[in-house]
Design a protein around this motif. Structure first.
Motif, mmCIF file in Angstrom:
data_model
loop_
_atom_site.group_PDB
_atom_site.id
_atom_site.type_symbol
_atom_site.label_atom_id
_atom_site.label_comp_id
_atom_site.label_asym_id
_atom_site.label_seq_id
_atom_site.Cartn_x
_atom_site.Cartn_y
_atom_site.Cartn_z
ATOM 1 N N VAL A 89 0.833 -1.203 0.000
ATOM 2 C CA VAL A 89 0.000 0.000 0.000
ATOM 3 C C VAL A 89 0.868 1.254 0.000
ATOM 4 O O VAL A 89 0.628 2.195 -0.763
ATOM 5 N N ALA A 90 1.903 1.266 0.849
ATOM 6 C CA ALA A 90 2.776 2.438 0.924
ATOM 7 C C ALA A 90 3.492 2.669 -0.403
ATOM 8 O O ALA A 90 3.641 3.812 -0.848
ATOM 9 N N GLY A 91 3.929 1.589 -1.043
ATOM 10 C CA GLY A 91 4.615 1.718 -2.326
ATOM 11 C C GLY A 91 3.715 2.259 -3.415
ATOM 12 O O GLY A 91 4.115 3.122 -4.206
ATOM 13 N N LEU A 92 2.486 1.766 -3.466
ATOM 14 C CA LEU A 92 1.535 2.253 -4.465
ATOM 15 C C LEU A 92 1.175 3.709 -4.203
ATOM 16 O O LEU A 92 1.046 4.509 -5.131
ATOM 17 N N GLU A 93 1.018 4.067 -2.933
ATOM 18 C CA GLU A 93 0.715 5.456 -2.598
ATOM 19 C C GLU A 93 1.874 6.379 -2.973
ATOM 20 O O GLU A 93 1.664 7.537 -3.336
ATOM 21 N N ALA A 94 3.091 5.863 -2.899
ATOM 22 C CA ALA A 94 4.262 6.675 -3.234
ATOM 23 C C ALA A 94 4.397 6.898 -4.733
ATOM 24 O O ALA A 94 5.114 7.805 -5.160
ATOM 25 N N GLY A 95 3.712 6.060 -5.530
ATOM 26 C CA GLY A 95 3.757 6.260 -6.976
ATOM 27 C C GLY A 95 4.122 5.043 -7.791
ATOM 28 O O GLY A 95 4.259 5.143 -9.017
ATOM 29 N N ALA A 96 4.284 3.881 -7.149
ATOM 30 C CA ALA A 96 4.616 2.668 -7.899
ATOM 31 C C ALA A 96 3.437 2.240 -8.771
ATOM 32 O O ALA A 96 2.277 2.469 -8.427
ATOM 33 N N ASP A 97 3.758 1.611 -9.896
ATOM 34 C CA ASP A 97 2.730 1.117 -10.815
ATOM 35 C C ASP A 97 2.384 -0.337 -10.560
ATOM 36 O O ASP A 97 1.314 -0.804 -10.936
ATOM 37 N N ASP A 98 3.305 -1.065 -9.949
ATOM 38 C CA ASP A 98 3.112 -2.499 -9.780
ATOM 39 C C ASP A 98 4.018 -2.975 -8.658
ATOM 40 O O ASP A 98 4.898 -2.236 -8.197
ATOM 41 N N PHE A 99 3.801 -4.200 -8.197
ATOM 42 C CA PHE A 99 4.670 -4.755 -7.169
ATOM 43 C C PHE A 99 4.875 -6.243 -7.410
ATOM 44 O O PHE A 99 4.042 -6.921 -8.014
ATOM 45 N N LEU A 100 6.006 -6.739 -6.944
ATOM 46 C CA LEU A 100 6.337 -8.154 -7.033
ATOM 47 C C LEU A 100 6.783 -8.623 -5.660
ATOM 48 O O LEU A 100 7.502 -7.913 -4.954
ATOM 49 N N GLY A 101 6.353 -9.813 -5.279
ATOM 50 C CA GLY A 101 6.729 -10.358 -3.988
ATOM 51 C C GLY A 101 8.065 -11.076 -4.043
ATOM 52 O O GLY A 101 8.433 -11.660 -5.060
ATOM 53 N N LYS A 102 8.801 -11.008 -2.941
ATOM 54 C CA LYS A 102 10.069 -11.722 -2.811
ATOM 55 C C LYS A 102 9.881 -12.883 -1.841
ATOM 56 O O LYS A 102 9.161 -12.743 -0.863
ATOM 57 N N PRO A 103 10.541 -14.018 -2.105
ATOM 58 C CA PRO A 103 11.413 -14.282 -3.261
ATOM 59 C C PRO A 103 10.598 -14.552 -4.526
ATOM 60 O O PRO A 103 9.433 -14.942 -4.449
ATOM 61 N N ILE A 104 11.232 -14.352 -5.681
ATOM 62 C CA ILE A 104 10.569 -14.593 -6.958
ATOM 63 C C ILE A 104 11.556 -15.281 -7.891
ATOM 64 O O ILE A 104 12.739 -14.925 -7.932
ATOM 65 N N ALA A 105 11.085 -16.283 -8.612
ATOM 66 C CA ALA A 105 11.936 -16.990 -9.562
ATOM 67 C C ALA A 105 12.334 -16.042 -10.685
ATOM 68 O O ALA A 105 11.525 -15.220 -11.136
ATOM 69 N N THR A 106 13.580 -16.137 -11.131
ATOM 70 C CA THR A 106 14.068 -15.199 -12.141
ATOM 71 C C THR A 106 13.295 -15.313 -13.453
ATOM 72 O O THR A 106 13.086 -14.305 -14.135
ATOM 73 N N LYS A 107 12.860 -16.507 -13.818
ATOM 74 C CA LYS A 107 12.083 -16.665 -15.056
ATOM 75 C C LYS A 107 10.742 -15.946 -14.941
ATOM 76 O O LYS A 107 10.276 -15.306 -15.884
ATOM 77 N N GLU A 108 10.110 -16.063 -13.773
ATOM 78 C CA GLU A 108 8.842 -15.368 -13.560
ATOM 79 C C GLU A 108 9.059 -13.859 -13.558
ATOM 80 O O GLU A 108 8.268 -13.102 -14.131
ATOM 81 N N LEU A 109 10.135 -13.415 -12.913
ATOM 82 C CA LEU A 109 10.444 -11.988 -12.880
ATOM 83 C C LEU A 109 10.639 -11.455 -14.294
ATOM 84 O O LEU A 109 10.094 -10.408 -14.657
ATOM 85 N N SER A 110 11.398 -12.174 -15.101
ATOM 86 C CA SER A 110 11.637 -11.757 -16.477
ATOM 87 C C SER A 110 10.334 -11.657 -17.257
ATOM 88 O O SER A 110 10.102 -10.683 -17.987
ATOM 89 N N ALA A 111 9.468 -12.649 -17.091
ATOM 90 C CA ALA A 111 8.193 -12.644 -17.809
ATOM 91 C C ALA A 111 7.319 -11.477 -17.377
ATOM 92 O O ALA A 111 6.665 -10.826 -18.208
ATOM 93 N N ARG A 112 7.301 -11.194 -16.075
ATOM 94 C CA ARG A 112 6.475 -10.097 -15.569
ATOM 95 C C ARG A 112 6.991 -8.747 -16.061
ATOM 96 O O ARG A 112 6.212 -7.882 -16.465
ATOM 97 N N LEU A 113 8.304 -8.556 -16.025
ATOM 98 C CA LEU A 113 8.865 -7.290 -16.494
ATOM 99 C C LEU A 113 8.626 -7.113 -17.986
ATOM 100 O O LEU A 113 8.313 -6.016 -18.454
#
Length: 228
Positions: A89-113
């Motif tokens: 919530v704080a990140g979105l209020e600050a101006g973020a467009d999206d969020f990803l949870g940690k830990p995250i698999a690098t293949k999933e991260l690449s696909a999401r980005l």
């Protein structure tokens, strides 16, 4: 579709693993261990997206998001611990467009980005329904990613602009939060409705100086619509 990524992560091992994996996928990574170094370098580099860990030493990740949001419309994606609702919530209020949870698999991260970049860097020939949209005193130019109200350009982030276009195209009908998650964040996106709510909140703030804040209506139990 790959792009230039600003990556801020203080853990050197995590930073190295993620940077190497993304570079192997074809991304260009500008990596920094602190927000101070990233902000200092920002004017000298070109980025298409920023990936920011919120728990940074020195300047916090939230402050980095705020400062970047004030100088760029590029997508800002925050990395948070899974289940940390406050950070999201704080990140979105600050101006973020999206969020990803940690830990995250690098293949999933690449696909999401790649999915995030696809919606913000879409080529002219790939964009459906490219007609300009006239909505009362507002004109939206999808190809230019530009909103004009009463002949004045309105500064919107890419995500804010896409939400506005999605609502304007179906007006006076309403869109559900899931409709907007699919259209703006991607059909394969397992999204969080807080993303939509925060973009609507920010859009209303951008429309308020032009007397259009109340034209972005909440439809209780359903979603949102844009009305004249």
């Amino acid at each position: 579709m790959n792009g230039n990524i600003l990556f801020i992560e203080d853990d050197s091992d995590i930073r190295k693993v993620i940077s190497t994996a993304l570079e192997d996928e074809g991304f260009v990574i500008h990596q920094f261990p602190t927000g101070e170094l990233a902000l200092e370098a920002f004017p000298k580099i070109e980025i298409d997206l920023a990936l920011i860990d919120l728990r940074l030493p020195g300047i916090s990740g939230l402050e980095v998001v705020r400062r970047l949001r004030s100088i760029t419309t590029a997508p800002l994606v925050i990395l948070t611990a899974f289940g940390d609702s406050y950070d999201v919530v704080a990140g979105l209020e600050a101006g973020a467009d999206d969020f990803l949870g940690k830990p995250i698999a690098t293949k999933e991260l690449s696909a999401r980005l790649r999915a995030i970049l696809r919606r913000t860097m879409v080529q002219v020939g790939e964009m459906p329904e490219v007609e300009d949209i006239i909505f009362g005193p507002m004109v939206l130019y999808p190809l230019r990613r530009e909103a004009i109200i009463n002949e004045i350009a309105v500064e919107l982030t890419n995500t804010e602009f896409m939400v506005l276009v999605a609502l304007a195209r179906i007006s006076p009908n309403a869109a559900t939060r899931q409709d907007l998650l699919e259209q703006v964040w991607g059909y394969d996106y397992l999204g969080d409705s807080r993303l939509v709510d925060m973009q609507i909140y920010r859009l209303r703030g951008k429309l308020e100086p032009y007397g259009l804040k109340n034209n972005l209506v909440t439809v209780r139990g359903h979603g949102f619509k844009l009305v004249l």
